[in-house]
Design a protein around this motif. Structure first.
Motif, PDB file in Angstrom:
ATOM      1  N   UNK A 397       0.685  -1.085  -0.032  1.00 16.99           N
ATOM      2  CA  UNK A 397      -0.118  -0.085   0.127  1.00 16.99           C
ATOM      3  C   UNK A 397       0.974   1.411  -0.036  1.00 16.99           C
ATOM      4  N   UNK A 398       1.796   1.145   0.709  1.00 17.52           N
ATOM      5  CA  UNK A 398       2.724   2.613   0.767  1.00 17.52           C
ATOM      6  C   UNK A 398       3.509   2.761  -0.436  1.00 17.52           C
ATOM      7  N   UNK A 399       3.786   1.634  -1.144  1.00 21.06           N
ATOM      8  CA  UNK A 399       4.764   2.001  -2.478  1.00 21.06           C
ATOM      9  C   UNK A 399       3.498   2.568  -3.279  1.00 21.06           C
ATOM     10  N   UNK A 400       2.425   2.095  -3.319  1.00 23.93           N
ATOM     11  CA  UNK A 400       1.371   2.256  -4.333  1.00 23.93           C
ATOM     12  C   UNK A 400       0.885   3.852  -4.258  1.00 23.93           C
ATOM     13  N   UNK A 401       0.726   4.275  -2.827  1.00 29.77           N
ATOM     14  CA  UNK A 401       0.375   5.692  -2.557  1.00 29.77           C
ATOM     15  C   UNK A 401       1.306   6.696  -3.089  1.00 29.77           C
ATOM     16  N   UNK A 402       2.448   6.273  -2.848  1.00 29.91           N
ATOM     17  CA  UNK A 402       3.500   7.303  -3.449  1.00 29.91           C
ATOM     18  C   UNK A 402       3.765   7.267  -4.952  1.00 29.91           C
ATOM     19  N   UNK A 403       3.889   5.759  -5.282  1.00 31.56           N
ATOM     20  CA  UNK A 403       4.178   5.697  -6.891  1.00 31.56           C
ATOM     21  C   UNK A 403       2.935   6.154  -7.905  1.00 31.56           C
ATOM     22  N   UNK A 404       1.902   5.652  -7.611  1.00 31.14           N
ATOM     23  CA  UNK A 404       0.710   6.190  -8.445  1.00 31.14           C
ATOM     24  C   UNK A 404       0.511   7.177  -8.747  1.00 31.14           C
ATOM     25  N   UNK A 405       0.538   8.234  -7.935  1.00 27.79           N
ATOM     26  CA  UNK A 405       0.490   9.727  -8.413  1.00 27.79           C
ATOM     27  C   UNK A 405       1.435  10.360  -9.333  1.00 27.79           C
ATOM     28  N   UNK A 406       2.601   9.546  -8.886  1.00 31.63           N
ATOM     29  CA  UNK A 406       3.879  10.213  -9.816  1.00 31.63           C
ATOM     30  C   UNK A 406       3.971   9.540 -11.355  1.00 31.63           C
ATOM     31  N   UNK A 407       3.384   8.334 -11.390  1.00 31.51           N
ATOM     32  CA  UNK A 407       3.483   7.600 -12.541  1.00 31.51           C
ATOM     33  C   UNK A 407       2.174   7.783 -13.349  1.00 31.51           C
ATOM     34  N   UNK A 408       0.896   7.900 -12.990  1.00 27.69           N
ATOM     35  CA  UNK A 408      -0.092   8.043 -13.696  1.00 27.69           C
ATOM     36  C   UNK A 408      -1.022   9.267 -13.272  1.00 27.69           C
ATOM     37  N   UNK A 409      -0.705  10.030 -12.477  1.00 24.18           N
ATOM     38  CA  UNK A 409      -1.542  11.233 -12.270  1.00 24.18           C
ATOM     39  C   UNK A 409      -2.015  11.127 -10.809  1.00 24.18           C
ATOM     40  N   UNK A 410      -2.513  12.462 -10.317  1.00 22.74           N
ATOM     41  CA  UNK A 410      -2.828  12.649  -8.718  1.00 22.74           C
ATOM     42  C   UNK A 410      -3.877  11.772  -8.602  1.00 22.74           C
ATOM     43  N   UNK A 411      -4.922  11.847  -9.338  1.00 22.19           N
ATOM     44  CA  UNK A 411      -6.371  10.995  -9.075  1.00 22.19           C
ATOM     45  C   UNK A 411      -6.056   9.397  -8.851  1.00 22.19           C
ATOM     46  N   UNK A 412      -5.132   8.815  -9.406  1.00 20.83           N
ATOM     47  CA  UNK A 412      -4.961   7.461  -9.420  1.00 20.83           C
ATOM     48  C   UNK A 412      -4.625   7.043  -8.055  1.00 20.83           C
ATOM     49  N   UNK A 413      -4.200   8.026  -7.141  1.00 22.60           N
ATOM     50  CA  UNK A 413      -3.947   7.746  -5.722  1.00 22.60           C
ATOM     51  C   UNK A 413      -5.161   6.742  -5.138  1.00 22.60           C
ATOM     52  N   UNK A 414      -6.553   6.998  -5.596  1.00 19.03           N
ATOM     53  CA  UNK A 414      -7.471   6.415  -5.047  1.00 19.03           C
ATOM     54  C   UNK A 414      -7.523   4.954  -5.390  1.00 19.03           C
ATOM     55  N   UNK A 415      -6.866   4.451  -6.300  1.00 20.58           N
ATOM     56  CA  UNK A 415      -6.743   2.867  -6.792  1.00 20.58           C
ATOM     57  C   UNK A 415      -5.575   2.306  -5.747  1.00 20.58           C
ATOM     58  N   UNK A 416      -4.974   3.025  -4.946  1.00 25.56           N
ATOM     59  CA  UNK A 416      -3.809   2.317  -4.159  1.00 25.56           C
ATOM     60  C   UNK A 416      -4.395   1.149  -3.696  1.00 25.56           C
ATOM     61  N   UNK A 417      -5.490   1.271  -2.528  1.00 26.90           N
ATOM     62  CA  UNK A 417      -6.027   0.112  -1.750  1.00 26.90           C
ATOM     63  C   UNK A 417      -6.724  -0.899  -2.458  1.00 26.90           C
ATOM     64  N   UNK A 418      -7.594  -0.677  -3.513  1.00 28.16           N
ATOM     65  CA  UNK A 418      -7.941  -1.580  -4.315  1.00 28.16           C
ATOM     66  C   UNK A 418      -6.864  -2.668  -4.912  1.00 28.16           C
ATOM     67  N   UNK A 419      -6.043  -2.227  -5.363  1.00 28.42           N
ATOM     68  CA  UNK A 419      -5.064  -2.737  -5.768  1.00 28.42           C
ATOM     69  C   UNK A 419      -4.262  -3.745  -4.955  1.00 28.42           C
ATOM     70  N   UNK A 420      -4.022  -2.942  -3.696  1.00 27.97           N
ATOM     71  CA  UNK A 420      -3.339  -3.625  -2.564  1.00 27.97           C
ATOM     72  C   UNK A 420      -4.097  -4.898  -1.992  1.00 27.97           C
ATOM     73  N   UNK A 421      -5.484  -4.317  -1.899  1.00 27.58           N
ATOM     74  CA  UNK A 421      -6.493  -5.785  -1.276  1.00 27.58           C
ATOM     75  C   UNK A 421      -6.269  -6.982  -2.115  1.00 27.58           C
TER      76      UNK A 421
END
Length: 445
Positions: A397-421
Motif C-alpha cells: 500500500x505504501x509503495x502504491x500511495x507514493x508511486x501511483x500519483x507520480x506515474x499515472x497522475x494525482x487522481x490514481x492515488x484512490x486506486x492504491x487500496x483496491x490494488x493492494x487488497x
C-alpha cells in the motif's frame, strides 16, 4: 458455552452478534465525532478529525496487541487439557501488566507531544487548532481506550461476549447523545466531541470491570513465571492484529500528506469520510475474526480439525457478505455519506462520487484479508499473519500511495487500496488453503 463440543454454527453466530455489536459501537466513537464536528465546523472539521484518526489507530492497536495476543494463548492452553486455569491466567496477568506499561508510554507522548504528532499526521493551520481542541479532553482518558480493547478480547475468550458488547454499547450510547449535547447545545464544538468520547470510554471500562464480580469469571491474577518471555509470546502472537490498526494509522498519514500535496483540503475532507466508512468495514471484519478466534484457538489446542473447518466455513461466508455490502453502498450512495458526515460545499459534492467509487472497490476484499490474520493467529501461524498485515498495511500500500500519483497522475492515488487488497487476497487464499489442508476430519496434524 462449550467450544469443544457445542454446535459450531450456534456458537459462531452468537459470538458474531456480540462481536459485531462491540466492534460497531467502538467505531461510533470516531464516526459520530466526525459527523458532529463536520456538521459544526464544516469541511475543515472533517479534515481535522481525519488528522486525528491515526491517534485512535495507535491506541487501539496496542490494546489489541495485548488482548488478542494474550487471549489466543489463553484459549489454546485451556483447549489442550483440563486444569490449566493457573497457566492460562498467567498470560492474562502478563497482558494486564503489558497494557499498563504501554498505556503509560502512549499517555505521556500524547500529553506532551500532541502538536508534533498532529503535524506529522498532516495537520495544517486551522485543522491543527481544531484537532488539538478535540484531543484536549481525550488526553485524560487515553489509558481507558487501550484497556477496553484488551479486556474485551479476554471477556470473549472467558465466554462472556455479551458483557463486552454491553459495555461498549453503554459507552457508545452516551457518546452519541453526549456529542450532540456538548457540541451543539453547549456550543463546545470539537472540544465537546472529545469530551463526550472521553466520558463514554470511562463508562465502557466500568461496565467491563463488572465481569470480575460475576460467577462465570475465570480470569484471575496470578504471579507470572518468566514475565518477559510471556510478553514476547503475547507480542509475537498478537502482532498481526496489532499491525492492522497501526497500519490504518500509517496509511491515513500517508494519504493525508499525499492528498494535501496533490489535491488539497476538499479531497482531504472526502478522504476523512472514507476513513470512517473504512472503519465500519474493518469493524465488520474484526467481528468475524473475534467471533471465530476463541472457537478456532480452543479447538486447535484440542486437535479438533473438523470443528475448525466448520468455523472457517461460516467465517468466510460472513466476510463475503460484508465485502459485497460495503462495496455496493460505496458505489451507490457516495454523496449520502458526505452529507451525513459534514455540511458539504458544492466543490466537495462534485469530487466525492469519483473518489468514493474508486476507493470503495477495496471494501470487497478487505474483510477477507483482515479476518485471515485472526485465522492464522488462531492456528499459531504468526509469520503468515505478519506477512499479510505488513504487506497490506505498509509495504504494498505504501509503495502504491507514493508511486501511483507520480506515474499515472494525482487522481490514481484512490486506486492504491483496491490494488493492494487484490494482491494481498491472492496470497491469503494460497496460505489459507495450505494451512487448512492438514486439518483432518478427526484432528490436526
Amino acid at each position: 458455552m462449550d467450544f469443544l463440543n457445542g454446535n459450531i454454527k450456534t456458537i459462531y453466530f452468537k459470538y458474531l452478534a456480540a462481536a459485531f455489536g462491540s466492534a460497531l459501537i467502538t467505531s461510533i466513537y470516531s464516526i459520530v465525532d466526525m459527523a458532529m464536528v463536520g456538521q459544526y465546523h464544516g469541511p475543515e472539521g472533517s479534515a481535522a478529525l481525519a488528522v486525528v484518526a491515526p491517534v485512535w489507530n495507535i491506541i487501539y492497536s496496542f490494546g489489541l496487541l495485548m488482548g488478542i495476543g494474550g487471549s489466543v494463548l489463553f484459549s489454546t492452553i485451556r483447549g489442550k487439557a483440563e486444569g490449566q486455569e493457573k497457566r492460562s491466567n498467567a498470560y492474562f496477568t502478563a497482558s494486564v501488566i503489558g497494557s499498563i506499561f504501554l498505556a503509560a508510554v502512549i499517555w505521556l507522548v500524547v500529553i506532551f507531544f500532541d502538536r508534533e504528532l498532529l503535524l506529522l499526521f498532516g495537520a495544517q493551520d486551522n485543522t491543527l487548532s481544531l484537532a488539538r481542541e478535540y484531543v484536549s479532553p481525550i488526553k485524560f482518558a487515553i489509558p481507558l481506550f487501550l484497556f477496553n480493547q484488551m479486556l474485551a478480547a479476554y471477556l470473549r475468550n472467558d465466554k462472556n461476549p455479551a458483557l463486552a458488547t454491553g459495555a461498549v454499547l453503554a459507552g457508545g450510547i452516551f457518546n452519541v447523545f453526549g456529542d450532540y449535547f456538548f457540541v451543539f447545545t453547549c456550543d463546545m464544538g470539537a472540544y465537546g466531541a472529545g469530551l463526550a468520547t472521553a466520558i463514554g470510554s470511562a463508562i465502557t471500562f466500568v461496565v467491563m470491570l463488572s465481569h470480575f464480580f460475576t460467577k462465570r469469571n475465570t480470569l484471575h491474577f496470578v504471579k507470572p513465571t518468566g514475565l518477559f518471555k510471556m510478553l514476547k509470546e503475547i507480542s509475537v502472537t498478537g502482532f498481526s492484529t496489532f499491525f492492522i490498526d497501526v497500519a490504518m494509522g500509517i496509511l491515513t498519514i500517508l494519504f493525508n500528506r499525499q492528498i494535501m500535496h496533490y489535491l488539497g483540503t476538499n479531497a482531504l475532507a472526502v478522504y476523512g469520510v472514507i476513513v470512517n466508512i473504512s472503519t465500519f468495514a474493518q469493524c465488520c471484519a474484526y467481528s468475524v475474526g473475534q467471533a471465530s478466534q476463541p472457537i478456532i484457538s480452543t479447538n486447535f489446542g484440542a486437535n479438533k480439525g473438523d470443528r475448525i473447518r466448520q468455523a472457517l466455513k461460516y467465517a468466510l461466508g460472513t466476510t463475503a457478505f460484508f465485502g459485497i455490502f460495503w462495496t455496493a453502498l460505496s458505489l451507490a450512495v457516495p454523496n449520502l455519506f458526505i452529507r451525513v458526515f459534514m455540511t458539504p460545499t458544492p466543490e466537495v459534492l462534485e469530487i466525492a462520487p469519483t473518489i468514493f467509487r474508486c476507493y470503495g472497490i477495496s471494501f470487497l476484499l478487505l474483510p477477507l484479508n483482515i479476518f485471515s490474520t485472526y485465522y492464522f493467529q488462531a492456528l499459531m501461524k504468526p509469520k503468515v499473519a505478519f506477512v499479510v498485515s505488513v504487506a497490506r498495511g505498509l509495504v504494498v500500500s505504501g509503495v502504491l500511495i507514493y508511486l501511483l500519483p507520480l506515474v499515472t497522475g494525482a487522481d490514481s492515488i484512490w486506486f492504491a487500496m483496491p490494488i493492494t487488497e487484490l494482491l494481498v487476497a491472492i496470497y491469503v487464499v494460497y496460505e489459507m488453503v495450505k494451512c487448512t489442508k492438514p486439518l483432518k476430519t478427526k484432528g490436526v496434524v
